[in-house]
Design a protein around this motif. Structure first.
Motif: not given
Length: 324
Positions: A15, A21, A23, A25, A51, A67-69
């Motif tokens: 990041t 950003v 991401s 999973t 997120s 999915s996670v950001t």
């Protein structure tokens, strides 16, 4: 199929403090007998945020990835690139899944804080019309990041003529070799590196008294946050001194009276054979004059006013002959 919680990828993830950003999973590898919740938390909220703080799976959607950001956080501190991780904890009444400890994603938050500085000086307090001024402009990256694409600008005073510049850089840094006119140049600065510009221009010989002032500046490229903008620019002011016209401070002649001597009270005709002028300043050629003999060439001078005793002829003092 073996029960498991798969996190993809776990590294390398990046990041940036400028808003970049990353991401990853999460998915289960087999069907649970009860709902599964994977709790998520950043171990350094000054570097990264999420997120969501949890993802859930049921016995019916266990094989659908979530999915996670991760968002980079700008901490406003000149701390360089900082690593942090996302802690994952499985919560479930299914004892098989409750015992699983997934791999925690590891991220690197790229710093965007830089500390650039610039100084400018011509080494003068005053300058005479007709002289050349040379500015030295030094831009420095105080670190800790390498800065690619900073911009050095300097709009030179409009009175300066024949402006040209050159640039040199310390190891690991770079800048254009040289050019003409105002500066608006892209430079690359290693941490602790410098670039040095030498900018020269000529003052016109008829430039009146006044001040020669201008300011140079450096700006970081987009995506970087300057921590100390107060030293990103520097100005220089030099007093312009008008060059006075040389004045005749002494006149001498060689006279031939004819009889070699004069008695007290006598008058006689005197033939002027040589005429010497003394000036208050050294006579030099103007800037840009390509003929070095102009000042010392007698043909460049004429007697332009007669004395009180009558006209003087300029037959031996220049190209024009006659009473001046």
């Amino acid at each position: 199929e073996t029960a498991g919680v798969t996190v993809t990828p776990t590294s390398p993830l990046e990041t940036t403090e400028a808003g970049g950003v990353a991401s990853f999973t999460i998915v289960l590898t087999s069907q649970p007998v009860a709902a599964v919740v994977v709790s998520l938390a950043s171990d350094d909220l000054t570097e990264g945020s999420l997120s969501t703080t949890a993802v859930s799976f049921t016995t019916g959607n266990w094989n659908i990835s979530r999915s996670v950001t991760v968002f980079g956080v700008d901490d406003g501190v000149l701390d360089g690139d900082v690593a942090f991780s996302i802690e994952t904890v499985v919560l479930s009444s299914d004892p098989v899944f409750a015992a699983i400890d997934p791999t925690d994603p590891v991220l690197l938050n790229r710093d965007d804080e830089v500390d650039l500085s610039l100084v400018k000086d011509d080494g003068l307090t005053s300058i005479a019309a007709g002289e050349t001024v040379t500015y030295t402009i030094v831009a420095t990256n105080l670190g800790p990041l390498t800065v690619v694409g900073a911009t050095v600008t300097d709009i030179l005073p409009a009175v300066l003529e024949s402006v040209s510049w050159s640039c040199s850089a310390s190891p690991g840094s770079s800048c254009p070799a040289g050019g003409v006119g105002n500066l608006s140049e892209t430079v690359n600065l290693a941490a602790g590196g410098t670039v040095s510009f030498s900018v020269s221009g000529d003052l016109p010989i008829d430039q009146p008294n006044g001040l020669l002032s201008n300011t140079a500046a450096i700006a970081p490229p987009p995506g970087f946050n300057e921590l100390a903008p107060g030293d990103n620019s520097d100005g220089d002011t030099t007093t312009i001194v008008e060059v006075p016209e040389p004045q005749v401070t002494g006149i001498d002649t060689v006279r031939d009276t004819g009889d070699g001597a004069l008695a007290a009270g006598e008058e006689t005709e005197a033939s002027l054979t040589q005429f010497y002028l003394t000036f208050s300043d050294d006579m030099t050629d103007p800037v840009g004059d390509s003929d070095p003999g102009d000042v010392t060439n007698p043909d460049s001078y004429r007697v332009i006013a007669a004395g009180p005793n009558g006209a003087l002829e300029t037959s031996a003092c220049g190209a024009a002959v006659g009473d001046d």
